[in-house]
Each structure stands twice: as structure tokens, then as C-alpha cells.
Design an enzyme around this catalytic site. Sequence first.
Site, mmCIF file in Angstrom:
data_model
loop_
_atom_site.group_PDB
_atom_site.id
_atom_site.type_symbol
_atom_site.label_atom_id
_atom_site.label_comp_id
_atom_site.label_asym_id
_atom_site.label_seq_id
_atom_site.Cartn_x
_atom_site.Cartn_y
_atom_site.Cartn_z
ATOM 1 N N HIS A 1 -14.598 8.978 -34.007
ATOM 2 C CA HIS A 1 -13.454 8.473 -33.099
ATOM 3 C C HIS A 1 -12.285 9.769 -33.178
ATOM 4 O O HIS A 1 -11.251 9.431 -32.816
ATOM 5 C CB HIS A 1 -12.715 7.320 -33.876
ATOM 6 C CG HIS A 1 -13.630 6.047 -33.998
ATOM 7 N ND1 HIS A 1 -14.424 5.611 -32.895
ATOM 8 C CD2 HIS A 1 -14.108 5.578 -35.168
ATOM 9 C CE1 HIS A 1 -15.007 4.643 -33.402
ATOM 10 N NE2 HIS A 1 -15.153 4.488 -34.683
ATOM 11 N N ARG B 1 2.934 8.656 -26.268
ATOM 12 C CA ARG B 1 3.393 10.247 -27.030
ATOM 13 C C ARG B 1 2.512 11.150 -26.005
ATOM 14 O O ARG B 1 1.799 10.724 -25.321
ATOM 15 C CB ARG B 1 2.734 10.082 -28.479
ATOM 16 C CG ARG B 1 1.219 9.825 -28.312
ATOM 17 C CD ARG B 1 0.582 10.538 -29.776
ATOM 18 N NE ARG B 1 -0.938 10.578 -29.584
ATOM 19 C CZ ARG B 1 -1.820 9.372 -29.845
ATOM 20 N NH1 ARG B 1 -1.374 8.478 -29.918
ATOM 21 N NH2 ARG B 1 -3.011 9.924 -29.371
ATOM 22 N N LYS C 1 -2.476 -4.106 -30.415
ATOM 23 C CA LYS C 1 -3.925 -4.007 -29.336
ATOM 24 C C LYS C 1 -3.807 -5.233 -28.725
ATOM 25 O O LYS C 1 -4.123 -5.462 -27.440
ATOM 26 C CB LYS C 1 -4.764 -3.529 -29.876
ATOM 27 C CG LYS C 1 -4.776 -2.256 -30.648
ATOM 28 C CD LYS C 1 -3.985 -1.014 -29.689
ATOM 29 C CE LYS C 1 -3.621 0.232 -30.403
ATOM 30 N NZ LYS C 1 -2.896 0.989 -29.623
#
Length: 495
Positions: A235, A291, A116
Site C-alpha cells: 500500500h 490534501r 469510507k
Amino acid sequence: MIKKVLIANRGEIAVRVIRSCRELGIRTVAVFSEADRSSQHVRYADEAFFIGPSPSNESYLVIDKILETAKISKCDAIHPGYGFLSENAEFSDRCKKDGVIFIGPHSHAISTMGDKITARETMIKAGVPVVPGSNACVSDSDQAKNLITEVGYPVIIKPSGGGGGIGMTIVKKETELDEALESTCKIAAKTFGISDVYIEKYLPNPRHIEFQILSDSHGNAIHLGERECSIQRRHQKLIEESPSPVITPELRSRMGETAIKAGRWVNYEGAGTIEFLYSNGNFYFLEANTRVQVEHPVTEMVYGIDIVKEQISIASGNPLSFKQDDVRARGWAIECRINAEDPLNRFVPSPGKLSGYRSPGGIGVRIDSSVYTRYTIPPIYDPMISKLIAWGRDRDGAIQRMRRALYEYIILGVKTNIPFHKAVMENERFISGELTTHFIENETSLLEDMKRIIERDKPMEERLSQIFDEKKRIAAIAAAVVAGHLPGKNPPQSE
Ligand code: MV4
């Protein structure tokens, strides 16, 4: 030309990929673990190979086993689905080395976006807006303090190896900083094997808005608009929709162009998602997913494009068959993730045997699933039963249809989050499109709403459930015989 695809995944996404392959005349090979012997994807594929014990690190995550199976079964391509090996740069490389097409981007794009901090640095170079914060790994307290002097509290510390929210810490004032830095690094090292963390200004009430992009190997790239995924719990996304209620056509083309720019910078190939945080008219790059995503069907419903087919076409080396001006959004789509979990008891998982299962249908309703009556949801994988997608000509139409579809849905034997979805579809703030990533915690009436809705809908649920109740069915037939309503003797008038 791809002739045979191995699907390195399970459950609904494996079935989803096989469906597109079947339409394209491509043969399919399923793989399965011990827990998945009786899974629908195993029956639905042309061939199926056992790859090991139930834990995914001994089956679905073992690169050698997957590649060996691809070789034995003479597959020319592998579709990784989502999760498992789908964002594993090494796997993408190993496929290439073995002469098998990986249906997804090359390893460089995966690893750039997977780390990240690197993703953030790369996006800054590409001219994509990011949340104000650190440009590299934050390694000590003084460095963090210097940075926070510029951006101000509150801030959020994020692990570089993570993504999706795991291990993040919000820091409201300087006295909390040192401890937060230390604990986040520790958790990061333990969870992801990398202790690097970075810091961003904390946005108090953002919306999660992500763009679907498609890029081919000839430099063509388009976007398929946005998905709003603000309704999440721990999340985990629970409800997604396309388009987003807050995105204007002008903002859509600006954010879409930005998403395409993000993809181009890493020579992205295939279907990808660029996630943004949106707050007060501003948008900031959050993460990129390399993806196909769980929530891709809402985009498919609105744009009329089969994203999995496009992935396969791009992986085959074909140029995109349409340009940005050729794609048109029509109407509105909402997806509810139907999970085996107890919404009245902190959403604890409720795996087990489905003693009855009947999914809704009718106009504008789509179900992506791999379950069936008497199927047992294994406790070892995630407890998703299905994805229910409703399309309408506008947002209200999609909500009405989703309510109707949820009302028809019969799942017996396990607890499900259907009452939660029903409560949200009737929630005033949801209906008005006022969404934030803190929606669920802010809507404190949801628990009571669910209880009321469960009672209200009980009569219909009981009627529809009778088809699975052998004793009640026999009793009903016996009563009909006594009353003289025997088939043949007293035939009902057909219309
Ligand atoms: C944020 C944020 C506020 N400001 N980043 C990232 C992944 C997503 N699933 C949650 N993430 C967030 N990133 C900035 N700069 C708020 C969230 C967030 C969140 C973060 C920690 C704990 C719970 C959260 C719930 C919703 C959103």
C-alpha cells in the site's frame, strides 16, 4: 491576502510549500520536533519554532501546539502538507475558530471523505460509480451473505475508518467469510478506533488511477488529468506517472468530469484527489484524498501549474484563474520515490547518516527533497530521501530520462531503493505500460534484475562517489602532482 504561513509538517513537503510561499512573497514559519533540529525545512523557513519531542503525537500532531505557534508567530494561514494533521477535520475547524486560514477544505468535506462508508454512500448519491458492494456498514454474517449473493465471490472487506489498504481482507469463498469479517472488524477497531467495515466485489487486477481536482470557493472546479499509481508495495506507492498509459482523451474527460462531480457534491474547496480503480475499461470510485499528495509533482510537470500556489490562492478566496479549456497537458512525467530501504532485503528501512549525497540534474529532471550530505535520516519518521521526477515529450522520453537520472544519483551511507527503480525502468511490462496494482509481486525477476544492475553500474557509481572520498581525492591530487599536472604549471586547455 495571506502574508505569513505556518507549515505544519516536515521534510520535503515542508520545503516544497516554503518554495511556493517564497515565490509568492509570503513569509514562512517552520515547526520542528527534537529529531528535526537540523532539518533543512527549519533553516529554509523565515522563522522556526520548536514544538516538542520526536514522536509525532507529541509534536506534529498536537493541534494546540501548532495553533499556539501560529498565534505567537502571527501567521494568518496554516499549510498542513500531507500526512500528520492534513486530513484531520477537527484541525480544520479549530483553525477556523482561531481565525487562522486552513489551507485545505472545510471539515465537512474532510470528515465525509475520511469515513469510507460515508464517502461511498455520498458518491452513490452523487451518481459517481462505485465498485458493486454494500451501501452501509455490514454488521453481521447474514447481511454479508445476502449481499454477496448479488455480487458474487471474491469480495474484499474494508475498514471504514481506514483507507489506503490497511486492514483489508480478501474473501474467496463462503467458508472463509465469518472468520474474515470478525478479524477485519477487530483489526479495524484496534487500528482506527472504529470497527465498521464494508464489502466490495474484489477486482482481481485493477489499476490505481487518480484525478487531481482544483475547486475554488466560488463554485469553479477543474481537473488536471490523472496519475497512474499502480506500482505500489504494501500500500505504499513507489512509482507514479502522468498521464496514464491506458486513459484515452475521451475517458479522461469522462473520469475528470466524474471527479469534479464528486468534489462538487461535498462543496470541495482546494486541491483534492479522487482515486479510482480501473479495470477492463470501467472505473469505480475508491477513496478521496483531501490534501496535497506526495505524487503531485508529476501533474505539475505535465500541466505547468504549481498546485501549492493554487491551494494558497484558493484559500485566500480568489477564483481560479483558468478554466478547463485553458489547461493543457504536455508530455509525460514519472516520479520515483527514493527511500532509505534495502530492496534486496524485503525493503527493510535503512535510516542513518548520508556520508555522501549528490542528486541528478539537467534537462527535465526535478528533485523534491530536504536532505544533504551529512544529514541523518531519523528512524522515527518515514524513510523517504527524495522524490525524483523526470519529464519527457512522451512516455519513452520520460523513461529514458529517468534511467539517466537514476544512473547519476549518488547516495552514500544508507541503502536505497534506487536499484529497484532502475530495474523497473528496464522492465518490459513497465515499458509497454502494462501496469496493475500487483505489478511488483508478479514481476518475479526484479530481485535478480536489481543484483545484475548493481554490478553493471558499479564502475560509474565508484567514479562518481570519489568526490566524497577524502583519501582517494588526496591520492588523485598527489598522483597528478607527480605526473606534472599541477594547476597553473600545466593548465588544461579550456574549450
Ligand atoms: C480493492 C482491490 C480490489 N477490488 N478494491 C484499496 C487501497 C489500495 N491501496 C489497495 N486497495 C485495493 N482495493 C476492490 N474492490 C484491490 C486493492 C489492492 C489490495 C488490497 C488488499 C491487499 C493488497 C492489495 C494490493 C493492491 C490493490
